[in-house]
Enzyme design. Sequence first.
Site, mmCIF file in Angstrom:
data_model
loop_
_atom_site.group_PDB
_atom_site.id
_atom_site.type_symbol
_atom_site.label_atom_id
_atom_site.label_comp_id
_atom_site.label_asym_id
_atom_site.label_seq_id
_atom_site.Cartn_x
_atom_site.Cartn_y
_atom_site.Cartn_z
ATOM 1 N N GLY A 106 0.631 -1.254 -0.090
ATOM 2 C CA GLY A 106 -0.015 0.012 0.028
ATOM 3 C C GLY A 106 0.980 1.241 -0.070
ATOM 4 N N GLU A 107 1.916 1.326 0.872
ATOM 5 C CA GLU A 107 2.674 2.559 0.854
ATOM 6 C C GLU A 107 4.000 2.331 1.012
ATOM 7 O OE1 GLU A 107 1.331 4.946 4.388
ATOM 8 O OE2 GLU A 107 -0.889 4.481 3.854
ATOM 9 N N GLY A 108 4.758 1.013 0.559
ATOM 10 C CA GLY A 108 5.759 0.791 0.645
ATOM 11 C C GLY A 108 6.786 1.326 -0.111
#
Length: 337
Positions: A106-108
């Site tokens: 998701g936000e890596g």
Amino acid sequence: MRWSLELAQALVVLVLWVCCGSGTGCPCSDRALCEPVTVEHEFEVFVFDVGGKDWKYYDWFKVTTIAAFGPYDPELLCYAHANQVRVVLRAGMLEGTIYAECHWVGEGQMNHLIIIWKPPTGSVTVQMATNWVTFNVPWSPDCIDGRCYDFLRIANSCDFLFVMSYDMQSQMWDNCFAKANAPYYQTLSGYSAYINLGIDSRKLVLGVPWYGYDYTCTQFFETGRCVLEKIPFRGAPCSNAAGRQVPYKEIVQHVHKSITGRYWDDEQKVPSYIYMVNNTFHEVWYDDPQSISIKSAIMKKLRLRGIGMWNGNMLNYSDDHFIVKQTEDMWNALCPL
């Protein structure tokens, strides 16, 4: 074949999309576990994992990196990061395969990339816009299985090379007898050849097999003289395609029931055993704690960066006392005193 910086950047974008596309955010109960692992290990222990939950029983005091070949498992990611261990994921691309770390879905933010790519022919230059790049290479730089790459340039573009010191009988040129998957002197010669190219030994990670080969003998004369069906590969008249891969956890169940029991070959410095099914002889060559320890000593001898194996799932992680001891011995063999 040469990689351009534009292609490299395109691959990075692809990996980010595959690993870290739109989705759920940090899967860990502690958000800090979704941050990149920044610990630098002086000694690398690189473990390939093919799926399932065996990873729960790995020796986490030794492991530094898990290369996850199975489906993405957020639980593995969180557990590994809690132990300051990197996790790298797999994504397919073009003729080969790329592997990249995704810190969280998701936000890596990717900062580790492992490239395992097999172009048809020619040399390869790897240029990646990332700060941790590795490349899987064959046991020797001498055009093994048609992999005639520019290994020095690859090494100079990477943080380290993972040397796959197994499947050494993929091309049999001398005779069509069953042989060890990873003979000691052949293993040693491969690393010496890489170093002789000018590659820094600290850029080499020694890969060892946690599996062997079960060969059906078309004729059997004695131990070490099991004649194989001739299955050619890349110009060689015979190959290990005449056998089947067997995980160590299966081997330890069968060796004591075999005709010979464990037989140590002092020339190849690996064990084997013979068994018979329907009046047909089989010869099994494999690695165990003794042979792994002998090969592990190459790390100190040549000052290599570390060690790894294909693959961590090849051991039995049951709670049976006898099995537990065998499994511990295999892990301990990676790091001899």
